[in-house]
Design a protein around this motif. Structure first.
Motif, mmCIF file in Angstrom:
data_model
loop_
_atom_site.group_PDB
_atom_site.id
_atom_site.type_symbol
_atom_site.label_atom_id
_atom_site.label_comp_id
_atom_site.label_asym_id
_atom_site.label_seq_id
_atom_site.Cartn_x
_atom_site.Cartn_y
_atom_site.Cartn_z
ATOM 1 N N ALA A 167 0.821 -1.210 0.000
ATOM 2 C CA ALA A 167 0.000 0.000 0.000
ATOM 3 C C ALA A 167 0.858 1.264 0.000
ATOM 4 C CB ALA A 167 -0.927 -0.004 1.219
ATOM 5 N N VAL A 168 2.007 1.202 0.664
ATOM 6 C CA VAL A 168 2.893 2.369 0.732
ATOM 7 C C VAL A 168 3.761 2.498 -0.513
ATOM 8 C CG1 VAL A 168 4.842 3.382 1.980
ATOM 9 C CG2 VAL A 168 2.938 2.402 3.252
ATOM 10 N N MET A 169 4.240 1.357 -1.020
ATOM 11 C CA MET A 169 5.270 1.388 -2.060
ATOM 12 C C MET A 169 4.736 1.281 -3.484
ATOM 13 S SD MET A 169 8.089 1.876 -0.468
ATOM 14 C CE MET A 169 9.442 1.415 -1.565
ATOM 15 N N TRP A 170 3.441 1.047 -3.676
ATOM 16 C CA TRP A 170 2.984 0.829 -5.056
ATOM 17 C C TRP A 170 3.209 2.043 -5.964
ATOM 18 C CZ3 TRP A 170 -0.535 3.623 -7.737
ATOM 19 C CH2 TRP A 170 -1.451 4.389 -7.028
ATOM 20 N N PRO A 171 3.039 3.285 -5.496
ATOM 21 C CA PRO A 171 3.326 4.391 -6.428
ATOM 22 C C PRO A 171 4.788 4.401 -6.871
ATOM 23 C CG PRO A 171 2.028 5.156 -4.561
ATOM 24 C CD PRO A 171 2.528 3.803 -4.207
ATOM 25 N N SER A 172 5.702 4.154 -5.930
ATOM 26 C CA SER A 172 7.120 4.100 -6.285
ATOM 27 C C SER A 172 7.404 2.937 -7.224
ATOM 28 C CB SER A 172 7.974 3.972 -5.021
ATOM 29 O OG SER A 172 7.849 5.107 -4.199
ATOM 30 N N GLN A 173 6.735 1.809 -6.982
ATOM 31 C CA GLN A 173 6.950 0.660 -7.850
ATOM 32 C C GLN A 173 6.456 0.922 -9.263
ATOM 33 O OE1 GLN A 173 8.356 -3.033 -7.271
ATOM 34 N NE2 GLN A 173 8.691 -1.736 -9.041
ATOM 35 N N VAL A 174 5.298 1.519 -9.394
ATOM 36 C CA VAL A 174 4.767 1.851 -10.716
ATOM 37 C C VAL A 174 5.701 2.827 -11.432
ATOM 38 C CG1 VAL A 174 2.880 3.008 -11.928
ATOM 39 C CG2 VAL A 174 2.373 1.360 -10.111
ATOM 40 N N VAL A 302 15.367 12.664 1.764
ATOM 41 C CA VAL A 302 15.092 11.288 1.335
ATOM 42 C C VAL A 302 15.779 10.990 0.003
ATOM 43 C CG1 VAL A 302 12.925 11.097 2.618
ATOM 44 C CG2 VAL A 302 12.881 11.964 0.285
ATOM 45 N N LEU A 303 15.868 11.995 -0.885
ATOM 46 C CA LEU A 303 16.583 11.788 -2.145
ATOM 47 C C LEU A 303 18.070 11.556 -1.885
ATOM 48 C CD1 LEU A 303 16.459 11.692 -5.210
ATOM 49 C CD2 LEU A 303 16.778 14.180 -5.238
ATOM 50 N N ARG A 304 18.609 12.287 -0.933
ATOM 51 C CA ARG A 304 20.015 12.095 -0.560
ATOM 52 C C ARG A 304 20.248 10.684 -0.028
ATOM 53 N NH1 ARG A 304 22.905 15.848 4.091
ATOM 54 N NH2 ARG A 304 24.776 14.568 4.448
ATOM 55 N N THR A 305 19.341 10.196 0.798
ATOM 56 C CA THR A 305 19.472 8.848 1.346
ATOM 57 C C THR A 305 19.427 7.805 0.237
ATOM 58 O OG1 THR A 305 18.413 9.553 3.417
ATOM 59 C CG2 THR A 305 18.474 7.182 2.958
ATOM 60 N N GLY A 381 22.682 1.643 -17.915
ATOM 61 C CA GLY A 381 22.293 1.378 -16.529
ATOM 62 C C GLY A 381 22.373 2.620 -15.666
ATOM 63 N N LEU A 382 23.379 3.470 -15.925
ATOM 64 C CA LEU A 382 23.505 4.714 -15.168
ATOM 65 C C LEU A 382 22.305 5.628 -15.418
ATOM 66 C CD1 LEU A 382 25.138 6.666 -13.399
ATOM 67 C CD2 LEU A 382 26.332 7.426 -15.466
ATOM 68 N N VAL A 383 21.887 5.723 -16.670
ATOM 69 C CA VAL A 383 20.717 6.552 -16.988
ATOM 70 C C VAL A 383 19.484 6.046 -16.242
ATOM 71 C CG1 VAL A 383 19.149 7.290 -18.824
ATOM 72 C CG2 VAL A 383 21.612 7.216 -19.250
ATOM 73 N N LEU A 384 19.255 4.742 -16.272
ATOM 74 C CA LEU A 384 18.083 4.185 -15.600
ATOM 75 C C LEU A 384 18.204 4.296 -14.084
ATOM 76 C CD1 LEU A 384 15.417 2.715 -15.456
ATOM 77 C CD2 LEU A 384 16.640 0.553 -15.804
ATOM 78 N N ALA A 385 19.392 4.056 -13.541
ATOM 79 C CA ALA A 385 19.572 4.136 -12.091
ATOM 80 C C ALA A 385 19.217 5.530 -11.577
ATOM 81 C CB ALA A 385 21.008 3.778 -11.720
ATOM 82 N N VAL A 386 19.666 6.560 -12.284
ATOM 83 C CA VAL A 386 19.404 7.932 -11.846
ATOM 84 C C VAL A 386 17.935 8.292 -12.022
ATOM 85 C CG1 VAL A 386 19.900 10.364 -12.290
ATOM 86 C CG2 VAL A 386 21.767 8.690 -12.258
ATOM 87 N N THR A 387 17.407 8.081 -13.236
ATOM 88 C CA THR A 387 16.018 8.485 -13.500
ATOM 89 C C THR A 387 15.026 7.619 -12.724
ATOM 90 O OG1 THR A 387 15.998 7.071 -15.478
ATOM 91 C CG2 THR A 387 16.531 9.403 -15.780
ATOM 92 N N GLY A 388 15.290 6.318 -12.625
ATOM 93 C CA GLY A 388 14.388 5.433 -11.900
ATOM 94 C C GLY A 388 14.356 5.737 -10.417
ATOM 95 N N THR A 389 15.525 5.986 -9.833
ATOM 96 C CA THR A 389 15.583 6.308 -8.400
ATOM 97 C C THR A 389 14.881 7.625 -8.107
ATOM 98 O OG1 THR A 389 17.669 5.087 -8.138
ATOM 99 C CG2 THR A 389 17.133 6.717 -6.457
ATOM 100 N N VAL A 390 15.137 8.633 -8.914
ATOM 101 C CA VAL A 390 14.483 9.936 -8.711
ATOM 102 C C VAL A 390 12.976 9.819 -8.851
ATOM 103 C CG1 VAL A 390 14.228 12.266 -9.656
ATOM 104 C CG2 VAL A 390 16.515 11.278 -9.376
ATOM 105 N N ALA A 391 12.507 9.098 -9.877
ATOM 106 C CA ALA A 391 11.062 8.935 -10.086
ATOM 107 C C ALA A 391 10.413 8.193 -8.935
ATOM 108 C CB ALA A 391 10.808 8.203 -11.401
ATOM 109 N N ALA A 392 11.055 7.135 -8.449
ATOM 110 C CA ALA A 392 10.469 6.356 -7.346
ATOM 111 C C ALA A 392 10.434 7.163 -6.047
ATOM 112 C CB ALA A 392 11.262 5.063 -7.157
ATOM 113 N N VAL A 393 11.492 7.924 -5.777
ATOM 114 C CA VAL A 393 11.512 8.772 -4.574
ATOM 115 C C VAL A 393 10.463 9.867 -4.680
ATOM 116 C CG1 VAL A 393 12.893 10.427 -3.259
ATOM 117 C CG2 VAL A 393 13.918 8.277 -3.996
ATOM 118 N N ALA A 394 10.321 10.453 -5.860
ATOM 119 C CA ALA A 394 9.312 11.496 -6.056
ATOM 120 C C ALA A 394 7.907 10.946 -5.816
ATOM 121 C CB ALA A 394 9.423 12.075 -7.468
ATOM 122 N N ALA A 395 7.657 9.724 -6.310
ATOM 123 C CA ALA A 395 6.353 9.095 -6.087
ATOM 124 C C ALA A 395 6.111 8.841 -4.603
ATOM 125 C CB ALA A 395 6.266 7.787 -6.882
#
Length: 400
Positions: A167-174, A302-305, A381-395
């Motif tokens: 319930a908490v993580m589904w937006p980040s997962q999507v 949280v983004l820093r973490t 992988g670097l492109v995805l790691a950065v964009t994916g992490t930022v998107a999931a944290v933002a969600a």
């Protein structure tokens, strides 16, 4: 060659690494560098995790041997009705569901060869399918405790049931899966069409043992249902499902049961890794990470973490990155801890050793003759790691 030579001649480089890490950890305990108390605490903590890891891999290996994954992969290809774009979407869903329900290592170990074989059957490039499995094995592992060993380690500290975590993580997962799909299409699938918009769907497979296939499929479904209902501990659910499958094989195909099904390498590597990281923490790593992580729970905090977790995962490995990072997150900062999980799950996509799943995936690709250029692997992988992490944290921040 003597007996020792015959034995060591069979060892893979990862076996040597696992043994070296465990040896180093035990040496640290024996010499007093790592006190006995913290060492026993960390081993007690990962005990249930090791039982789960052993039993879920056995469950997945035998399920694959019963052709459950082959049947599903063929169904996916046939459901695409010859459309390359639809096949792409279905493969993303297939790999995501496998990771979420059965652990990222299952996706890396079993789904990779299935999709590589599927590539040959439908006449498309193998690399896009290979990258689908390794990327989604990592980025689709946020939703449930079972999805990633890091999630299992975090379960007590986070204080969420499987349904509560979902319930908490589904937006980040999507968000993570969505960004992964965009990167997969842009970097690999679009170029892997070889000028063709369509493919020829394969014929439906004929299982060698339909009864065994049904038993294994039901065991996996039951395992997932018990997991979602939170009826018993994860290690007990995976053990029960594995026992059902082993019993079915003992009855119908006993020759396929062997001790080699047990993931001995991982069972040596994981405790060794944890002992070494615990030792590093005693020697000053904890203080360094506490300074890097900070104690702020705002958007930048949280983004820093998450960034620290992702960076440390690619430098070493995501399992010790989580354990070390967890100690640096102040008590009660659940959002910061979830951000750390995002970093160590979505972020380890740059280096080949960043997660166990990626190491296992590289070995599977090598055995199937599929070569992945290291420069391209790390760059994309670097492109995805950065964009994916930022998107999931933002969600996570937008829905918290």
């Amino acid at each position: 060659m003597d007996l020792l030579g015959r034995v060591t001649g069979r060892l893979h480089a990862l076996d040597w690494l696992a043994g070296a890490l465990l040896g180093a950890g035990l040496l640290a305990v024996a010499t007093g560098v790592l006190p006995y108390g913290p060492a026993s605490d960390v081993l007690a903590r990962i005990g249930p995790l090791l039982v789960f890891l052993a039993t879920v891999i056995v469950l997945a290996e035998l399920t694959g041997s019963a052709q459950v994954f082959d049947v599903v992969a063929a169904w996916v290809a046939r459901a695409g009705r010859g459309s390359y774009a639809v096949l792409f979407a279905l493969c993303v869903v297939f790999a995501s569901v496998t990771t979420i329900a059965l652990n990222l290592d299952t996706t890396a170990v079993l789904l990779t060869p299935v999709l590589l074989a599927l590539a040959g059957r439908v006449g498309i490039a193998a690399v896009p399918l290979a990258m689908t499995t390794v990327w989604l094995a990592n980025t689709a592992s946020l939703l449930l405790p079972v999805s990633n060993l890091t999630n299992l380690l975090a379960a007590d500290r986070v204080g969420l049931s499987p349904t509560g975590m979902a319930a908490v993580m589904w937006p980040s997962q999507v968000a993570a899966i969505g960004v992964t799909a965009v990167c997969l299409w842009g970097f690999y699938w679009r170029r892997g069409r070889r000028g063709a918009e369509r493919y020829v769907p394969p014929e439906p497979p004929r299982p060698a043992d339909p009864v065994l296939l049904r038993v294994c499929a039901l065991a996996c479904g039951g395992f997932l249902a018990v997991l979602l209902l939170d009826l018993v501990p994860l290690w007990a659910a995976s053990s029960a499902a594995a026992l059902v499958v082993v019993a079915a094989f003992a009855r119908r195909r006993p020759r396929e049961l062997s001790w080699s099904l047990v993931p001995w390498r991982l069972l040596v590597l994981v405790p060794g890794m944890f002992l070494v990281v615990e030792t590093a923490g005693v020697l000053g790593l904890d203080r360094l990470l506490a300074s890097a992580v900070g104690a702020h729970e705002g958007p930048l905090g949280v983004l820093r973490t998450a960034a620290v977790g992702a960076g440390f995962s690619n430098a070493l490995n995501n399992l010790p990155a989580y354990v070390a990072g967890e100690g640096a997150v102040p008590a009660g900062h659940r959002e910061q801890l979830l951000a750390l999980l995002i970093g160590v799950n979505v972020g380890p996509l740059v280096t080949p050793w960043a997660s166990l799943a990626t190491l296992l995936w590289f070995e599977r690709c090598r055995r199937h003759g599929v070569r992945i250029g290291l420069g391209r692997f790390m760059g994309t992988g670097l492109v995805l790691a950065v964009t994916g992490t930022v998107a999931a944290v933002a969600a996570l921040e937008l829905t918290s």
